[in-house]
Scaffold this active site. Structure first.
Site, PDB file in Angstrom:
ATOM      1  N   ASP A  50       0.845  -1.193   0.000  1.00 17.64           N
ATOM      2  CA  ASP A  50       0.000   0.000   0.000  1.00 17.64           C
ATOM      3  C   ASP A  50       0.885   1.249   0.000  1.00 17.64           C
ATOM      4  OD1 ASP A  50      -2.361   1.385  -0.027  1.00 17.64           O
ATOM      5  OD2 ASP A  50      -2.665   1.299   2.137  1.00 17.64           O
TER       6      ASP A  50
ATOM      7  N   TYR B 123       1.151   5.695  -0.618  1.00 17.62           N
ATOM      8  CA  TYR B 123       0.691   6.894   0.099  1.00 17.62           C
ATOM      9  C   TYR B 123       0.823   8.041  -0.897  1.00 17.62           C
ATOM     10  CZ  TYR B 123       0.403   9.562   4.587  1.00 17.62           C
ATOM     11  OH  TYR B 123       0.028  10.347   5.662  1.00 17.62           O
TER      12      TYR B 123
ATOM     13  N   HIS C  61      -3.752  13.945   0.706  1.00 17.25           N
ATOM     14  CA  HIS C  61      -3.993  13.101   1.881  1.00 17.25           C
ATOM     15  C   HIS C  61      -2.827  13.206   2.860  1.00 17.25           C
ATOM     16  CE1 HIS C  61      -5.141   9.679   4.344  1.00 17.25           C
ATOM     17  NE2 HIS C  61      -4.008   9.064   4.058  1.00 17.25           N
TER      18      HIS C  61
ATOM     19  N   ARG D 197       1.291  17.247  12.836  1.00 17.20           N
ATOM     20  CA  ARG D 197       2.419  18.198  12.789  1.00 17.20           C
ATOM     21  C   ARG D 197       1.961  19.461  12.063  1.00 17.20           C
ATOM     22  NH1 ARG D 197       4.042  13.376  10.981  1.00 17.20           N
ATOM     23  NH2 ARG D 197       3.748  14.128   8.864  1.00 17.20           N
TER      24      ARG D 197
ATOM     25  N   GLU E 116     -10.582   3.785   3.879  1.00 17.50           N
ATOM     26  CA  GLU E 116      -9.704   4.583   3.022  1.00 17.50           C
ATOM     27  C   GLU E 116     -10.057   4.277   1.575  1.00 17.50           C
ATOM     28  OE1 GLU E 116      -5.582   3.978   4.171  1.00 17.50           O
ATOM     29  OE2 GLU E 116      -5.768   5.493   5.760  1.00 17.50           O
TER      30      GLU E 116
ATOM     31  N   GLU F 195      -9.250   3.915  -2.029  1.00 18.93           N
ATOM     32  CA  GLU F 195      -8.006   3.712  -2.759  1.00 18.93           C
ATOM     33  C   GLU F 195      -8.280   3.007  -4.085  1.00 18.93           C
ATOM     34  OE1 GLU F 195      -4.687   2.224  -0.625  1.00 18.93           O
ATOM     35  OE2 GLU F 195      -5.331   3.061   1.304  1.00 18.93           O
TER      36      GLU F 195
ATOM     37  N   ASP G   2      -9.098   0.291   2.260  1.00 17.16           N
ATOM     38  CA  ASP G   2      -8.105  -0.076   3.276  1.00 17.16           C
ATOM     39  C   ASP G   2      -8.661   0.312   4.650  1.00 17.16           C
ATOM     40  OD1 ASP G   2      -5.807  -0.624   4.732  1.00 17.16           O
ATOM     41  OD2 ASP G   2      -4.805   1.227   4.148  1.00 17.16           O
TER      42      ASP G   2
ATOM     43  N   ARG H 255      -7.976   3.781  13.653  1.00 18.01           N
ATOM     44  CA  ARG H 255      -7.085   4.917  13.900  1.00 18.01           C
ATOM     45  C   ARG H 255      -6.498   4.930  15.301  1.00 18.01           C
ATOM     46  NH1 ARG H 255      -5.908   5.788   8.813  1.00 18.01           N
ATOM     47  NH2 ARG H 255      -7.678   6.541   7.574  1.00 18.01           N
TER      48      ARG H 255
ATOM     49  N   GLN I 141      -3.825   2.325  15.339  1.00 23.61           N
ATOM     50  CA  GLN I 141      -2.730   2.836  14.495  1.00 23.61           C
ATOM     51  C   GLN I 141      -1.885   3.870  15.248  1.00 23.61           C
ATOM     52  OE1 GLN I 141      -4.211   4.483  10.813  1.00 23.61           O
ATOM     53  NE2 GLN I 141      -2.188   4.901   9.982  1.00 23.61           N
TER      54      GLN I 141
ATOM     55  N   TYR J  93       2.064   2.666  15.550  1.00 21.12           N
ATOM     56  CA  TYR J  93       2.730   2.881  14.265  1.00 21.12           C
ATOM     57  C   TYR J  93       4.192   3.299  14.351  1.00 21.12           C
ATOM     58  CZ  TYR J  93       2.815   8.020  13.888  1.00 21.12           C
ATOM     59  OH  TYR J  93       3.094   9.349  14.051  1.00 21.12           O
TER      60      TYR J  93
ATOM     61  N   LYS K 193      -4.356  -2.164  10.280  1.00 21.27           N
ATOM     62  CA  LYS K 193      -4.729  -2.271   8.867  1.00 21.27           C
ATOM     63  C   LYS K 193      -4.958  -3.722   8.441  1.00 21.27           C
ATOM     64  CE  LYS K 193      -3.481   2.065   7.545  1.00 21.27           C
ATOM     65  NZ  LYS K 193      -4.286   2.967   6.718  1.00 21.27           N
TER      66      LYS K 193
ATOM     67  N   THR L 105      -9.024  -5.868   4.127  1.00 22.05           N
ATOM     68  CA  THR L 105      -8.943  -4.876   3.048  1.00 22.05           C
ATOM     69  C   THR L 105      -9.870  -5.366   1.946  1.00 22.05           C
ATOM     70  OG1 THR L 105      -6.622  -4.464   3.590  1.00 22.05           O
ATOM     71  CG2 THR L 105      -7.396  -3.679   1.456  1.00 22.05           C
TER      72      THR L 105
ATOM     73  N   THR M 122      -4.797   6.413   0.161  1.00 26.64           N
ATOM     74  CA  THR M 122      -6.048   7.174   0.158  1.00 26.64           C
ATOM     75  C   THR M 122      -6.011   8.263  -0.915  1.00 26.64           C
ATOM     76  OG1 THR M 122      -6.175   6.810   2.518  1.00 26.64           O
ATOM     77  CG2 THR M 122      -7.590   8.530   1.621  1.00 26.64           C
TER      78      THR M 122
ATOM     79  N   GLU N 120      -9.573  12.389   7.757  1.00 23.22           N
ATOM     80  CA  GLU N 120      -9.421  13.688   7.092  1.00 23.22           C
ATOM     81  C   GLU N 120     -10.726  14.472   7.075  1.00 23.22           C
ATOM     82  OE1 GLU N 120      -7.424  11.966   3.395  1.00 23.22           O
ATOM     83  OE2 GLU N 120      -7.329  14.110   3.074  1.00 23.22           O
TER      84      GLU N 120
HETATM   85 CA    CA Z   1      -3.982   3.018   2.996  1.00 25.27          CA
END
Ligand code: CA
Length: 470
Positions: free
Chosen positions: A161, A163, A168, A177, A236, A238, A270, A274, A277, A281, A290, A294, A397, A415
């Site tokens: 997968d 990114y 996104h 951040r 997600e 995708e 996906d 959260r 995660q 992560y 994850k 899927t 995503t 998001e």
């Molecule tokens: Ca993904």
């Protein structure tokens, strides 16, 4: 290389399968996607019950049936027809409840030439003007999609997968951040992680809410983690693409040839937890947040069907670095993008009970990805990692720039709701920060451009069921 157009893309051509000519059909004669199906009334253990099929309108054409009629006997299509019918010696089933299921892997492994020849032949026998005898023979092997069950199309040996949406990556980065949302590697390297192939499921398979370890955000500095069902289940939106011919271990795939190694695309959800995660992560990336499930749409739309909708790759902002030479090709720059409209809908249990249609939550487009499919594939093989027929690479995503007056182009709830701070309100008045049990998520995708017939990817749906373990 510019994607080639031929008679199979002529928008004027109609099929004698009338449902394929309806304007809103995802599967006109210009599409002809491949999938694996069985009859709903089939008993569950004979080898012969799973078949490779072609979607045409609201029907499925059984390739084995065509072959048995002698309609695929021409030298140019024999290999592809055989690959759709016979099991390769080392094949295992993509579908655990159907251990001897056929798959598209053998057809994928044959490469683009055989696939293109089969497409031209299928087009010739399904178009208006096909000979009456061909038409009669083909009719014997058409069955309504409503009488079939779709299965996973391929044995996916490895699933990766990416990114690839800078929108996104930026939106999510801002949540964690605010001053420095995009990490310094993003514009140089297609970021990805190795996903879990064993838990890929076909559209319509329910997804149980996963349990896992999460921390209490207020328990700083002592984490005080707990184990239990996720409270932040997300989807997600995708797009996945399947590898056709692979590369040998130790060899790479030059970007100018990358698309010859891609069979076609499907929709991918996906599913992501959260809260799990966020706790797990660092430092190695997504893991159990994850890998529980899927979902894939069942029809694989070939690169040939997508040819009219290829566009220039994403235009990088002024001042962005050029891709490193191994990720740059002038043809890919000119034609490596894809104009594929995508949308996510949600239908809660209450909406379903009261007959309310699913609510569209977001719309985005594959054209807004920072990296092309060719760049992702070439990067994946650039260290000598061998890709194999049937491997699945997914885009990450697909989000985009939000345009005022339109649905947000934000391909996941993280998001869309700004990590739960701005819940979505459904037509029932229900609110969603993340998914609730009973929610059905429906992904759709279609290609539309002037001068060509619209084609669709079908749907990728899944309903959330309560957690199995606590
Ligand atoms: Ca993904």
């Amino acid at each position: 290389m510019k994607p080639a157009l031929d008679e199979t893309h002529d928008p004027i051509t109609r099929s004698w399968v009338e449902s394929a000519n309806l304007g809103d059909s995802d599967f006109p004669i210009q599409n002809l996607p491949f999938g694996v199906f069985r009859r709903r009334d089939a008993s569950s253990h004979a080898d012969s019950e799973t078949k490779v099929g072609i979607a045409i309108g609201d029907s499925i054409l059984d390739v084995a049936g065509l072959r048995s009629e002698g309609l695929l006997a021409d030298a140019s299509v024999v290999a592809a027809a055989d690959a759709c019918v016979f099991y390769s010696p080392n094949q295992h089933s993509p579908n655990p409840d159907s251990p001897s299921s056929i798959s598209l892997n053998a057809l994928m492994a044959l490469g683009a030439g055989s696939r293109r020849a089969l497409r031209r032949r299928l087009h010739a026998i399904l178009r208006n003007g096909a000979s009456p005898s061909d038409r009669k023979a083909v009719s014997r092997h058409l069955l309504p999609q409503a009488e079939t069950e779709m299965l996973l199309p391929a044995v996916v040996g490895d699933y990766t997968d990416f990114y690839a949406s800078i929108f996104h990556a930026t939106n999510v980065g801002k949540l964690f951040r605010p001053d420095n949302p995009l990490l310094p590697n993003y514009k140089y390297i297609p970021i990805g992680y190795h996903g879990r192939a064993s838990s890929l499921v076909v559209s319509a398979t329910p997804v149980h809410r996963p349990s896992g370890q999460t921390r209490d955000a207020n328990a700083d500095p002592v984490p005080d983690p707990r184990f239990g069902p996720t409270k932040a289940l997300d989807y997600e939106l995708e797009v996945g693409f399947f590898v056709s011919t692979g590369n040998r271990l130790g060899e790479s795939i030059p970007i100018a040839q990358a698309e010859e190694h891609i069979f076609g695309i499907c929709l991918v959800n996906d599913w992501s937890a959260r809260d799990i995660q966020a706790w797990e992560y660092q430092p190695l990336g997504p893991f159990l947040a994850k890998s529980f499930s899927t979902s894939l749409s069942p029809w694989v739309v070939t690169m040939e069907a997508l040819a009219p909708f290829r566009i220039a790759a994403f235009t990088r902002a002024e001042g962005d670095p050029a891709p490193l030479p191994y990720l740059f090709d002038a043809g890919n720059r000119e034609h490596g993008g894809l104009n594929l409209a995508l949308e996510v809908s949600l239908q809660s249990a209450r909406m379903r009970e009261t007959g309310m249609a699913p609510e569209i939550l977001s719309r985005s487009n594959f054209r807004d990805l920072y990296w092309t499919m060719a760049q992702m594939l070439t990067h994946h093989a650039s260290n000598g990692c061998n890709l194999r027929a049937g491997d699945l690479l997914a885009s990450g995503t697909v989000s985009g720039p939000d345009v005022s007056g339109q649905k947000p182009a934000r391909g996941c709830l993280l998001e869309l709701t700004t990590r739960g701070q701005n819940p979505v309100t459904l037509p029932t008045g229900e609110q969603r920060k993340f998914l609730e049990d009973g929610d059905e998520v429906i992904l759709r995708g279609f290609c539309e451009t002037d001068g060509f017939r619209r084609i669709g990817l079908g749907t990728c749906c899944g309903t959330v069921l309560p957690a199995l373990t606590i």
